[in-house]
Design an enzyme around this catalytic site. Structure first.
Site, short mmCIF file in Angstrom:
data_model
loop_
_atom_site.label_atom_id
_atom_site.label_comp_id
_atom_site.label_asym_id
_atom_site.label_seq_id
_atom_site.Cartn_x
_atom_site.Cartn_y
_atom_site.Cartn_z
CE1 TYR A 23 3.44 4.66 -11.33
CE2 TYR A 23 1.54 6.11 -11.12
CZ TYR A 23 2.62 5.46 -10.56
OH TYR A 23 2.86 5.60 -9.21
CG ASP A 65 2.64 -4.61 8.30
OD1 ASP A 65 2.61 -3.56 7.62
OD2 ASP A 65 1.87 -5.56 8.13
CB VAL A 97 16.80 4.23 -10.15
CG1 VAL A 97 17.18 2.80 -9.79
CG2 VAL A 97 16.97 4.47 -11.63
CB THR A 98 13.03 3.67 -5.67
OG1 THR A 98 11.76 3.38 -6.24
CG2 THR A 98 13.25 5.17 -5.63
N GLY A 125 7.92 4.75 5.99
CA GLY A 125 8.65 4.34 4.78
C GLY A 125 9.98 5.07 4.71
CB SER A 175 14.95 2.50 0.55
OG SER A 175 13.65 1.98 0.42
P1 NAI Z 1 11.02 2.37 -1.85
O1 NAI Z 1 10.74 0.94 -2.15
O2 NAI Z 1 12.41 2.86 -2.07
O3 NAI Z 1 10.63 2.69 -0.31
C1 NAI Z 1 9.49 2.13 0.28
C2 NAI Z 1 9.56 2.26 1.78
O4 NAI Z 1 8.36 1.70 2.33
C3 NAI Z 1 10.73 1.51 2.44
O5 NAI Z 1 11.21 2.29 3.51
C4 NAI Z 1 10.06 0.24 3.00
O6 NAI Z 1 10.72 -0.31 4.13
C5 NAI Z 1 8.71 0.83 3.40
N1 NAI Z 1 7.68 -0.18 3.53
C6 NAI Z 1 7.11 -0.96 2.59
N2 NAI Z 1 6.15 -1.74 3.13
C7 NAI Z 1 6.10 -1.43 4.45
C8 NAI Z 1 5.31 -1.88 5.54
N3 NAI Z 1 4.36 -2.80 5.39
N4 NAI Z 1 5.57 -1.37 6.76
C9 NAI Z 1 6.54 -0.43 6.95
N5 NAI Z 1 7.29 0.05 5.94
C10 NAI Z 1 7.08 -0.44 4.72
O7 NAI Z 1 9.95 3.19 -2.68
P2 NAI Z 1 9.86 4.70 -3.24
O8 NAI Z 1 10.03 4.64 -4.70
O9 NAI Z 1 10.65 5.64 -2.44
O10 NAI Z 1 8.29 4.98 -3.01
C11 NAI Z 1 7.78 5.78 -1.96
C12 NAI Z 1 6.56 6.50 -2.47
O11 NAI Z 1 6.95 7.42 -3.49
C13 NAI Z 1 5.52 5.57 -3.11
O12 NAI Z 1 4.24 6.03 -2.76
C14 NAI Z 1 5.75 5.78 -4.59
O13 NAI Z 1 4.60 5.50 -5.39
C15 NAI Z 1 6.09 7.25 -4.61
N6 NAI Z 1 6.74 7.71 -5.84
C16 NAI Z 1 7.86 7.07 -6.32
C17 NAI Z 1 8.43 7.47 -7.50
C18 NAI Z 1 9.66 6.79 -8.06
O14 NAI Z 1 9.98 7.02 -9.22
N7 NAI Z 1 10.37 6.01 -7.28
C19 NAI Z 1 7.90 8.61 -8.29
C20 NAI Z 1 6.79 9.27 -7.64
C21 NAI Z 1 6.22 8.81 -6.48
#
Ligand code: NAI
Length: 395
Positions: A236, A111, A275-276, A48, A51
């Protein structure tokens, strides 16, 4: 083509290649202004990586820690007349900057749930990392997960449990305020969300790496979780997402035992709301983010993803003392500033007064929307957005 922001509700349909490069460069510049993370690991796998927290973790460890990285992500490539996704351009920009600084950066796009990507990763670890990784970051945010050996998927549902949830969202598309009521999830939805967002896939990645003898001595793994304040519990912590995150947190304990055989550790790091792409689509989250940004900025406590990730690795996972601070449940907490009682008191006060007419005035909608636009390469100073660009060769 002239690239303009097209937003469907809370989902960006276009991304600006040059703006995405600028977003990545800004994060790198921030990290270059910080002290080095002396104890950072050398060979890092980021699941992941394109981003949000995964990208910021990759940048922090590469530019403050000298890490070499393999990054896995699932992003959309551009065509001659359709932009790629922001993450696709972020991957290119990260690789460019890392290699310019002499750091290895391998991007594997596909994936992460598939066997094929696992094989590509193990081959890359063999080829570039002398067969072993020192850190595995699990930062996937996916809505679906394929069921092994079948054409079917588990689909996550963001829903409350037991009682309906009534909340509001602010759509970036037209800055409009929407009220929605969600029915409680049925058991199948709770279980499917756990399958997609819980710890099972994280554990299977670590098992795969153990079985292929790719785990280095002292290897650590970190996955990201969220708990949040009481105001977000109904959607949540007490909902399907919370169930999945509790599963993820429990998995960290099982993985910690497995990695003990390699003198390593597994942690779940509870992060701040930011914000993501993944966070803004959670029902009820945009008003919360607007109130939180307002208060945390006022109090000098605001952190973006890159600031969170630097603090996580520099002060906690790879601190100079070697000590990893955890709470009573063995969780690393970088949500500590978000959850300060005086922060949440002010956030609750704003939320109690927020409505369709005043959200842009009493909370920080401008910063939240701006950050969302910047995630997709828009709203940066110094970029000529009226310029025609080749989507396939943007620079
Ligand atoms: P994001 O949407 O910015 O990043 C997600 C990443 O996962 C991207 O790189 C995307 O390409 C990858 N991805 C998604 N499906 C995929 C797949 N099937 N195969 C390969 N790559 C895949 O999301 P974010 O917010 O950075 O989330 C990451 C983690 O952080 C999550 O577990 C989220 O719950 C956690 N988190 C996020 C918070 C927030 O406020 N954004 C707060 C606390 C935890």
């Amino acid at each position: 083509m002239i690239v303009e922001p097209i937003i469907n509700g809370l989902i960006a349909k276009t991304a600006h290649p040059i703006g995405c490069e600028k977003s990545v460069a800004n994060q790198i510049n921030y990290i270059r202004s910080k002290p080095a993370i002396i104890k950072a690991p050398k060979r890092v796998l980021v699941l992941g990586a394109s981003s949000g927290f995964g990208l910021s973790a990759r940048i922090a460890l590469t530019f403050a820690g000298n890490a070499e990285t393999i990054g896995v992500s699932l992003e959309r490539a551009p065509t001659a007349n359709r932009t790629g996704s922001a993450g696709w351009y972020n991957n290119l920009a990260f690789k460019h900057h890392a290699e310019k600084s002499g750091k290895l950066a391998i991007n594997i796009q596909g994936d992460a749930f598939s066997e094929d990507v696992r094989e590509q990763v193990i081959e890359a670890i063999e080829t570039y990392f002398e067969g072993e990784v020192d850190l595995v970051i699990y930062s996937l945010a996916s809505r679906i997960r394929p069921k092994p050996n079948s054409d079917c998927f588990w689909r996550s549902s963001i829903k409350p449990i037991q009682r309906p949830y009534k909340g509001h969202s602010i759509l970036f598309e037209d800055s409009s305020w929407h009220t929605h009521t969600l029915p409680p999830a049925i058991n199948d939805e709770i279980e499917s969300t756990r399958k997609v967002m819980g710890g099972e896939d994280w554990e299977s990645w670590i098992d795969t790496l153990i079985n292929s003898e790719s785990i280095a001595r002292g290897c650590r793994t970190v996955a990201f979780s969220y708990i949040g304040p009481e105001s977000t519990y109904p959607i949540y912590l007490d909902g399907t997402l919370g169930r999945a995150k509790i599963d993820l947190q429990q998995t960290s304990h099982a993985l910690n035992l497995k990695l003990a055989n390699f003198a390593g550790n597994a942690f779940s790091a509870v992060c701040k709301a930011n914000v993501t792409k993944a966070s803004v689509i959670i029902p009820g989250f945009t008003p919360y983010l607007c109130a939180l940004y307002k208060v945390m900025k006022q109090e000098g406590l605001h952190e973006t993803c890159i600031e969170q990730m630097y603090r996580l690795f520099a002060d906690k996972v790879y601190s100079e003392s070697g000590h990893v601070p955890v709470d009573g449940e063995r969780l690393i907490r970088t949500d500590d500033w978000e959850l300060k009682p005086y922060v949440q008191r002010q956030v609750n006060d704003i939320l109690s007064r927020m409505n369709a007419e005043n959200f842009a005035h009493i909370a920080d909608y401008t910063s939240v929307k701006n950050e969302f636009l910047q995630l997709n390469g828009f709203a940066h100073d110094g970029i000529d957005y009226s310029k025609d660009i080749d989507l396939l060769k943007p620079s």
